[in-house]
Design an enzyme around this catalytic site. Structure first.
Site, PDB file in Angstrom:
ATOM      1  N   ILE A  95     -19.922  24.571   4.026  1.00  0.00           N
ATOM      2  CA  ILE A  95     -20.663  23.324   4.232  1.00  0.00           C
ATOM      3  C   ILE A  95     -19.909  22.391   5.161  1.00  0.00           C
ATOM      4  O   ILE A  95     -20.387  21.312   5.493  1.00  0.00           O
ATOM      5  CB  ILE A  95     -20.957  22.616   2.894  1.00  0.00           C
ATOM      6  CG1 ILE A  95     -19.685  22.471   2.065  1.00  0.00           C
ATOM      7  CG2 ILE A  95     -22.032  23.364   2.121  1.00  0.00           C
ATOM      8  CD1 ILE A  95     -19.894  21.712   0.763  1.00  0.00           C
ATOM      9  N   VAL A 115     -16.480  22.344   8.303  1.00  0.00           N
ATOM     10  CA  VAL A 115     -15.367  23.027   8.953  1.00  0.00           C
ATOM     11  C   VAL A 115     -14.517  21.983   9.647  1.00  0.00           C
ATOM     12  O   VAL A 115     -15.026  21.009  10.180  1.00  0.00           O
ATOM     13  CB  VAL A 115     -15.877  24.016  10.028  1.00  0.00           C
ATOM     14  CG1 VAL A 115     -14.713  24.812  10.600  1.00  0.00           C
ATOM     15  CG2 VAL A 115     -16.931  24.935   9.462  1.00  0.00           C
ATOM     16  N   GLY A 116     -13.236  22.201   9.617  1.00  0.00           N
ATOM     17  CA  GLY A 116     -12.358  21.281  10.337  1.00  0.00           C
ATOM     18  C   GLY A 116     -11.099  22.014  10.729  1.00  0.00           C
ATOM     19  O   GLY A 116     -10.960  23.219  10.463  1.00  0.00           O
ATOM     20  N   GLY A 117     -10.194  21.300  11.361  1.00  0.00           N
ATOM     21  CA  GLY A 117      -8.962  21.920  11.815  1.00  0.00           C
ATOM     22  C   GLY A 117      -8.177  22.520  10.661  1.00  0.00           C
ATOM     23  O   GLY A 117      -7.428  23.489  10.824  1.00  0.00           O
ATOM     24  N   LYS A 158     -11.903  25.532   6.054  1.00  0.00           N
ATOM     25  CA  LYS A 158     -13.328  25.379   5.771  1.00  0.00           C
ATOM     26  C   LYS A 158     -13.595  24.778   4.400  1.00  0.00           C
ATOM     27  O   LYS A 158     -12.779  24.897   3.499  1.00  0.00           O
ATOM     28  CB  LYS A 158     -14.001  26.754   5.837  1.00  0.00           C
ATOM     29  CG  LYS A 158     -14.040  27.276   7.250  1.00  0.00           C
ATOM     30  CD  LYS A 158     -14.590  28.675   7.309  1.00  0.00           C
ATOM     31  CE  LYS A 158     -14.608  29.131   8.767  1.00  0.00           C
ATOM     32  NZ  LYS A 158     -14.753  30.574   8.892  1.00  0.00           N
ATOM     33  N   VAL A 159     -14.755  24.188   4.268  1.00  0.00           N
ATOM     34  CA  VAL A 159     -15.185  23.684   2.972  1.00  0.00           C
ATOM     35  C   VAL A 159     -16.379  24.510   2.521  1.00  0.00           C
ATOM     36  O   VAL A 159     -17.348  24.677   3.256  1.00  0.00           O
ATOM     37  CB  VAL A 159     -15.606  22.207   3.045  1.00  0.00           C
ATOM     38  CG1 VAL A 159     -15.952  21.697   1.660  1.00  0.00           C
ATOM     39  CG2 VAL A 159     -14.506  21.367   3.648  1.00  0.00           C
ATOM     40  N   LYS A 210     -12.229  23.239  -0.705  1.00  0.00           N
ATOM     41  CA  LYS A 210     -11.663  23.072   0.633  1.00  0.00           C
ATOM     42  C   LYS A 210     -10.453  23.994   0.732  1.00  0.00           C
ATOM     43  O   LYS A 210      -9.469  23.812   0.027  1.00  0.00           O
ATOM     44  CB  LYS A 210     -11.244  21.612   0.759  1.00  0.00           C
ATOM     45  CG  LYS A 210     -10.976  21.125   2.119  1.00  0.00           C
ATOM     46  CD  LYS A 210     -11.262  19.642   2.085  1.00  0.00           C
ATOM     47  CE  LYS A 210     -10.384  18.759   2.830  1.00  0.00           C
ATOM     48  NZ  LYS A 210     -10.623  17.355   2.577  1.00  0.00           N
ATOM     49  N   ASP A 223      -9.101   8.280   8.891  1.00  0.00           N
ATOM     50  CA  ASP A 223     -10.206   8.995   9.522  1.00  0.00           C
ATOM     51  C   ASP A 223     -11.537   8.534   8.933  1.00  0.00           C
ATOM     52  O   ASP A 223     -12.341   9.324   8.469  1.00  0.00           O
ATOM     53  CB  ASP A 223     -10.009  10.500   9.357  1.00  0.00           C
ATOM     54  CG  ASP A 223     -10.861  11.296  10.360  1.00  0.00           C
ATOM     55  OD1 ASP A 223     -11.435  10.668  11.277  1.00  0.00           O
ATOM     56  OD2 ASP A 223     -10.956  12.529  10.211  1.00  0.00           O
TER      57      ASP A 223
END
Ligand SMILES: *[C@@H]1O[C@H](CO)[C@@H](O)[C@H](O)[C@H]1NC(C)=O
Ligand SMILES: *[C@@H]1O[C@H](CO)[C@@H](O)[C@H](O)[C@H]1NC(C)=O
Ligand SMILES: *[C@@H]1O[C@H](CO)[C@@H](O)[C@H](O)[C@H]1NC(C)=O
Ligand SMILES: *[C@@H]1O[C@H](CO)[C@@H](O)[C@H](O)[C@H]1NC(C)=O
Length: 845
Positions: free
Chosen positions: A507, A509-511, A514-515, A529, A625
């Site tokens: 659900i 995605v980031g550096g 994934k989540v 996460k 952030d």
């Protein structure tokens, strides 16, 4: 009345005025423990036989010694079913109907204060429809009800008066205005003489009010804060105390407290007759302590008739402190100080759990149709932000002889209260203009069209769950602040929950990795996460971080519910947020549009969460952030801030990490932080300002497809704001429903947040305050603008404006962040650093 009879100890009637502090508390010694009323008439009107209600015997109508004079009396009855759902239903089954002026006469054995209680329920009896009755009720000295008509034909009405009767008999007269009058039951009962003292403190101007002893009072509200409803059989004086929940304006800043031990009554304080134990042993407390809420008042609001003076009795009992002199707070009535820095220890003669009460008078000049009562943190230095209230009575004051309680049959006229002189200068003008603008506005109905049609949707950001605080493995997760690491999940459990980390369940995605959406065996949904295995972060740092995260608990923060560090995995398990990111409700998806109020509530929720991060623990935690994709919505659209795991405690800058520490998302990035690598809470405030614009305009913060001057939302928005034309760029779906003053205040707040230098920006607490005000402006309708409540706000506003106004002299230039960056496809989602960042150990601030 209770059978146990102790000696009447009224004799003393010690009127010890221990005048306290500037506002003055009236503390009287009350030695009465048990009370046997000299007069006690309970009449079941219209009935030939008596009945027992709440362990009290109501006599048949017309029984001696009371006499009834009525030209034509009708004893009427209705079915038990029709009234069975009401309190004291037995009393409402019968009524006496009067077709002409009539009266009841009660011999008075002992002069002094009496409760006169009247019960009305309009039913239809033969050819008489009692709901059409309109009549006047009076005693020889006091007009109780004038041309009274039952406001709600389907519900009973109960009226209680406290009258000082100085005659040998009390005659209660009923006079029909157009045909018939009626009454279902009557009580005339003695009240302890010292229940109402002669003097109280007026709140405006601050001076002593005397003459209460001859005043006629009507009980309009009697409330047991934080506790159960108290029925007449639980109160020696047969009073009813309601629970306060429905009157609280801001329940989220309150909590209930219940005290299990004995309440003490001391000479000079309240007696057990002032209010029953159950009132003093429960309270509503400011849920202040360690959260953002410390800054707030808790407020109860009551509908009252404007144009009357009110006697307001606060009941206090310090059932929360562990030691003396720790609880200081302020109490306000209708926006005026009722108590400054009240120290309950001092008032209760240095004993905890000791009952006291404080009487204040609000004059008719200051009473509007909404009476607000607030308890707020003391401004005394060092005072820990807290406050409690155990009980409250609101009594409408008639005058002495010949007084009148004119009771509006339904909604009372709102009276325009005018404030002059208190607000000075430019600020004053601003406020008055605002008030006028508000007055001229018509209330527009809120756009509620989506409330029923919201649908689940695919989540494209980080997300997560309902309150799953219990796992199927029998371990209850700690939701308090004492749990050290939360719940440690076995890897295979998470594997199973995420369908073996199924790519289709991703659900976000980031550096960092994934989540995944996950479902535990007990059907609890979670967001899992999973740290990128290539991540540089060591396990120790990972654990340190979890420890920090699991200590952060707040209604407006997405909760970490567990983690997994098996097999060198670094997995965090969060609550699942059903409605995904705020961003997905603004643009780029099929979600129905949110209305302005919903958007404001979301901003307020997120601001609360951030404010908590900044102030809720000893060291400020800077989110770093803040963006619309990091604000998530639960199933009730309650906003929660996510991804604060990236946060570093501030404000120190870790010199060794300068190059990698720059974190945040294009378009949201504080230009000062970018320039100077200086991280403070104000960087979050800047980013939050951008989020506010995004919420208003419903467009990406960086949109490279637009003409150059429009690419960066912060720049674009400020350009219009500075021209005073922010409305030009408001989300079209909103533009017709936003009230101009709400928008104006919102725009001003955004502008402050986006100030070039951190020092010029407001704190998150200020932002939050401003947003609540924006919401009020949106909510306000022209008929309530003159309310006490809005007046409070105006008072509040002036100080606020002074506060931020000082910053205006420094010129504000727009942030250069964003536009100078290489535009890329919606960069706002791209985080500039890893999720599992190393924590910087901040020194004490
Ligand atoms: C009732 O009023 C009389 C004066 O009319 C006063 O002397 C007396 O103290 C009052 N009683 C109470 C209980 O206030
Ligand atoms: C009220 O009194 C009844 C007994 O008369 C008792 O069972 C009940 O717990 C009491 N309620 C409260 C709120 O004290
Ligand atoms: C709140 O903070 C106070 C002092 O800072 C501390 O003693 C108390 O334990 C904290 N309460 C909670 C629930 O964390
Ligand atoms: C609480 O309310 C009073 C009166 O409305 C106001 O003057 C005061 O500033 C408020 N305090 C806080 C912390 O909001």
């Amino acid at each position: 009345m209770p059978g146990r009879r102790r000696k009447l100890q009224v004799a003393a009637l010690l009127l010890l005025f221990c005048v306290c502090s500037s506002a003055g508390i009236i503390c009287r010694a009350q030695l009465v423990d048990q009370f046997k009323p000299a007069d006690s008439y309970l009449v079941n009107c219209g009935s030939a036989k008596g009945t027992t209600v709440s362990e009290r015997n109501f006599a048949a109508d017309g029984a001696a010694p009371l006499t009834v004079s009525t030209p034509q009396e009708i004893l009427a009855g209705t079915s038990a079913n029709g009234v069975s759902s009401f309190d004291n239903s037995a009393l409402y089954q019968t009524a006496r109907i009067f077709t002409g002026p009539s009266s009841y006469t009660f011999p008075i054995n002992k002069q002094g204060r009496h409760f006169v209680r009247l019960y009305f329920f309009p039913f239809i009896y033969q050819s008489y429809d009692l709901s059409t009755a309109k009549f006047t009720v009076s005693t020889q000295d006091v007009l109780l009800l004038s041309d009274f008509q039952q406001p709600d034909k389907t519900a009973p009405l109960f009226k209680e008066y406290s009258l000082n009767i100085t005659r040998d008999q009390l005659i209660i007269s009923f006079k029909p205005s157009n045909g018939i009058a009626f009454v279902n039951a009557i009580e005339v009962v003695s009240v302890p003489d010292d229940l109402i003292a002669d003097v109280a403190q007026m709140v405006n101007p601050v001076q002593q009010y005397s003459g209460l002893s001859t005043q006629s009072l009507e009980t309009v509200y009697r409330v047991n804060m934080g506790g159960p409803k108290v029925t007449p059989n639980n109160d020696t004086l047969s009073r009813t105390w309601l629970n306060d929940q429905k009157f609280i304006m801001n329940p989220s800043v309150t909590k209930k407290v219940v005290y299990g031990k004995t309440i003490k009554y001391k000479n000079g304080g309240a007696s057990s007759l002032t209010a029953p134990d159950v009132v003093y042993s429960t309270a509503t407390e400011l849920a202040a302590s360690n959260t953002s809420n410390a800054l707030f008042n808790m407020t109860w609001q009551f509908d009252v008739d404007a144009g009357f003076s009110y006697l307001i009795r606060f009941h206090f009992c310090d059932i929360v402190s562990k030691a003396l002199n720790q609880l200081y707070f302020n109490a306000y009535v209708g926006g005026f100080f009722a108590q400054h820095d009240l120290d309950l220890s001092e008032q209760s003669m240095n004993q905890l759990a000791t009952a006291i009460y404080v009487d204040v008078v609000l004059s008719s000049n200051d009473a509007s149709s909404k009476l607000s009562i607030s308890i707020g943190p003391s401004t005394l230095n060092n005072a820990f932000p807290d406050g409690i209230l155990n009980g409250l009575e609101v009594m409408k004051m008639g005058s002495g002889s010949g007084s009148a309680f004119t009771v509006g049959s339904s909604g009372s006229k709102k009276i325009l209260a005018v404030i002059i002189g208190s607000v000075i200068g430019v600020i004053g003008l601003l406020v008055i203009v605002l008030l006028l603008v508000l007055l001229c506005r018509r209330k527009k109905t809120d756009d509620k069209q989506h409330s029923k049609t919201w649908m689940p949707f695919s989540i494209n950001g980080l997300t997560s769950l309902s309150t799953g605080s219990r796992t199927s493995y029998g371990t209850t997760l700690t939701s308090g602040l004492n749990g050290s690491l939360g719940y440690r999940f076995a890897f295979n459990v998470l594997q199973e929950a995420t369908n073996n980390f199924d790519e289709n369940w991703v659900i976000g995605v980031g550096g960092f990795g994934k989540v995944y959406k996950g479902v535990l065996r007990d059907d609890t949904k979670v967001a899992v996460k999973r740290g990128n295995p290539k991540s540089q972060q060591g396990l120790n740092e990972f654990r340190t971080e979890i420890e920090l995260l699991s200590r952060l608990r707040h209604r407006h923060l997405v909760s970490l519910i567990g983690y997994c560090d098996e097999r060198n995995e670094m997995i965090l398990v969060y609550e699942y947020m059903e409605n995904g990111t705020v961003k997905s409700h603004l643009y780029g998806s099929d979600n129905p549009s949110l209305n302005w109020k919903q958007r404001l509530e979301i901003c307020i929720g997120a601001a609360r969460g951030l404010h908590y991060l900044h102030t809720g623990s000893a060291k400020a935690i800077i989110h770093r952030d803040v963006k619309s994709a990091n604000i998530l919505l639960d199933e009730n659209f309650l906003a929660k801030v996510a991804d604060f795991g990236l946060s570093k405690t501030g404000p120190e800058l870790d010199q060794t990490h300068v190059s990698t520490a720059v974190k945040g998302s294009f378009g949201y990035l504080d230009p000062e932080y970018f320039r100077r690598q200086q991280l403070t809470e104000k960087s979050d405030v800047y980013s939050f300002g951008v989020v506010m614009l995004e919420v208003l305009c419903a467009r990406p913060v960086i949109d490279p497809t637009l003409p150059r001057e429009m690419v960066n939302l912060a720049e674009w928005g400020m350009k219009w704001q500075k021209r005073g034309e922010l409305h030009q760029i408001v989300d079209q779906r909103l533009s017709s429903t936003i009230r101009p003053d709400s928008l104006r205040k919102f725009g001003e707040t955004v502008e402050k947040c986006l100030a070039d230098y951190g020092v010029e920006r407001p704190s998150m607490g200020d932002v939050l305050w401003n947003l609540e005000y924006v919401l009020q402006l949106q909510d306000a309708d022209s008929s309530t603008v003159s309310d006490v409540n809005s007046m409070n706000r105006i008072v509040d506003l002036s100080s606020q404006v002074q506060h931020v106004g000082a910053l205006e002299s420094i010129s504000m230039t727009m942030a250069e962040a964003g536009a100078s960056h290489e535009p890329d496809h919606d960069l706002s989602d791209v985080s500039m650093s890893r999720v599992f960042s190393q924590l910087i150990k901040a020194e004490g601030r």
